[in-house]
Design an enzyme around this catalytic site. Structure first.
Site, PDB file in Angstrom:
ATOM      1  N   GLU A 284      -8.677   0.275  -3.055  1.00 40.09           N
ATOM      2  CA  GLU A 284      -9.571   0.169  -1.907  1.00 40.09           C
ATOM      3  C   GLU A 284     -10.376   1.458  -1.751  1.00 40.09           C
ATOM      4  O   GLU A 284      -9.898   2.531  -2.118  1.00 40.09           O
ATOM      5  CB  GLU A 284      -8.771  -0.039  -0.613  1.00 40.09           C
ATOM      6  CG  GLU A 284      -7.894  -1.263  -0.586  1.00 40.09           C
ATOM      7  CD  GLU A 284      -7.125  -1.382   0.723  1.00 40.09           C
ATOM      8  OE1 GLU A 284      -6.657  -2.496   1.009  1.00 40.09           O
ATOM      9  OE2 GLU A 284      -6.990  -0.373   1.436  1.00 40.09           O
TER      10      GLU A 284
ATOM     11  N   ASN B  57       0.855  -1.182   0.000  1.00 40.23           N
ATOM     12  CA  ASN B  57       0.000   0.000   0.000  1.00 40.23           C
ATOM     13  C   ASN B  57       0.896   1.239   0.000  1.00 40.23           C
ATOM     14  O   ASN B  57       1.722   1.419   0.898  1.00 40.23           O
ATOM     15  CB  ASN B  57      -0.906  -0.013   1.239  1.00 40.23           C
ATOM     16  CG  ASN B  57      -1.910   1.121   1.233  1.00 40.23           C
ATOM     17  OD1 ASN B  57      -1.585   2.263   0.924  1.00 40.23           O
ATOM     18  ND2 ASN B  57      -3.140   0.820   1.601  1.00 40.23           N
TER      19      ASN B  57
ATOM     20  N   HIS C 253      -5.538   3.527  -1.682  1.00 41.42           N
ATOM     21  CA  HIS C 253      -6.825   3.757  -1.024  1.00 41.42           C
ATOM     22  C   HIS C 253      -7.148   5.247  -1.121  1.00 41.42           C
ATOM     23  O   HIS C 253      -6.911   6.005  -0.183  1.00 41.42           O
ATOM     24  CB  HIS C 253      -6.750   3.306   0.432  1.00 41.42           C
ATOM     25  CG  HIS C 253      -8.078   3.292   1.129  1.00 41.42           C
ATOM     26  ND1 HIS C 253      -8.404   2.348   2.075  1.00 41.42           N
ATOM     27  CD2 HIS C 253      -9.158   4.103   1.029  1.00 41.42           C
ATOM     28  CE1 HIS C 253      -9.630   2.583   2.526  1.00 41.42           C
ATOM     29  NE2 HIS C 253     -10.103   3.649   1.903  1.00 41.42           N
TER      30      HIS C 253
ATOM     31  N   HIS D   8      -4.156  -4.478   7.615  1.00 43.73           N
ATOM     32  CA  HIS D   8      -4.247  -3.422   8.632  1.00 43.73           C
ATOM     33  C   HIS D   8      -3.392  -3.770   9.849  1.00 43.73           C
ATOM     34  O   HIS D   8      -3.686  -4.692  10.591  1.00 43.73           O
ATOM     35  CB  HIS D   8      -5.682  -3.140   9.080  1.00 43.73           C
ATOM     36  CG  HIS D   8      -5.872  -1.713   9.535  1.00 43.73           C
ATOM     37  ND1 HIS D   8      -5.369  -1.235  10.728  1.00 43.73           N
ATOM     38  CD2 HIS D   8      -6.461  -0.661   8.947  1.00 43.73           C
ATOM     39  CE1 HIS D   8      -5.664   0.045  10.858  1.00 43.73           C
ATOM     40  NE2 HIS D   8      -6.335   0.428   9.773  1.00 43.73           N
TER      41      HIS D   8
END
Length: 237
Positions: A70, A7, A43, A190
């Protein structure tokens, strides 16, 4: 082997802090793939405080592994995903002002909405995943929406593991077993880090993909990006 999707939101945050193009987001995406990462995750949020919607478009020609977008499927997000057509879209129920993701979907309460959104994405050849808490009923609810995968929200595990409570992985194991039975793919993300990723992976049957950003970038400040990417890959074997 479980795939590592990096990410890159935090790289965009750092770039935006000075208003220029350093560090260069596209080059970072190229580099993590060159170092061995099997995917890139972004994201975007409505305020574009880190990833910008244009970044999502620009990355389309850069990501030659798996491209995962996302976000909360509002109309602007849906239009972006349908335009870019990433490998995977992960639906996350973020509030507009959320600092970071803090809960999974209630797949039972939002079944009709999720089913409609997922159907549209899948009809456009985009793999779908739903961000869920490690609750068996939510896995069953996810199956009813027609999604391809679920992404287990791992903050609770990471926190408890840091306190020495290894039993915190059990709800995730149980959910993964159920998902496998229901023919749902299992992703996770996460607060996963170099400290907890090996233990988590060893306890989650058929874990297909992890999405890691904040920890990976933070660890890279001390250890270097290429080194950290390869450390994750070794732990995910």
């Amino acid at each position: 082997m479980t795939k590592l999707s990096v990410n890159i939101n935090k790289i965009a945050t750092l770039r935006n802090a000075r208003g220029g193009d350093t560090p260069n987001l596209l080059q970072f995406a190229k580099d993590v793939q060159r170092f061995g990462a099997q995917g890139v995750t972004i994201h975007p949020r409505p305020d574009e405080r880190h990833i910008r919607y244009q970044d999502a478009r620009d990355l389309k020609s850069i990501v030659n592994t798996e491209y995962n977008i996302e976000g909360n499927p509002n109309s602007k997000f849906i239009d972006l995903v349908l335009e870019v057509k990433p490998t995977q879209v992960t639906l996350v129920p973020d509030a507009v002002d959320a600092i970071t993701s803090d809960a999974g979907w209630d797949t039972i309460k939002h079944k009709i909405f999720l089913t409609e959104v997922i159907s549209e994405f899948k009809s456009n050849g985009i793999r779908t995943s739903i961000f869920v808490d490690p609750v068996l009923a939510q896995i069953e609810g996810a199956k009813a929406t027609g999604t391809d995968r679920v992404e287990l929200y791992t903050e609770a595990f990471a926190h408890q593991f840091g306190l020495g409570n290894t039993n915190a992985v059990k709800p995730y194991t149980d959910c993964a077993v159920l998902a496998n039975t229901l023919d749902l793919g299992v992703n996770a993300g996460h607060d996963l880090s170099l400290d907890n990723i090996k233990f988590f992976k060893e306890n989650i049957p058929n874990l297909l993909e992890v999405s890691i950003g904040h920890a990976l970038v933070s660890e890279s400040l001390y250890l270097g990006v290429e080194n950290v990417v390869n450390m994750y890959l070794n732990k995910l074997k």
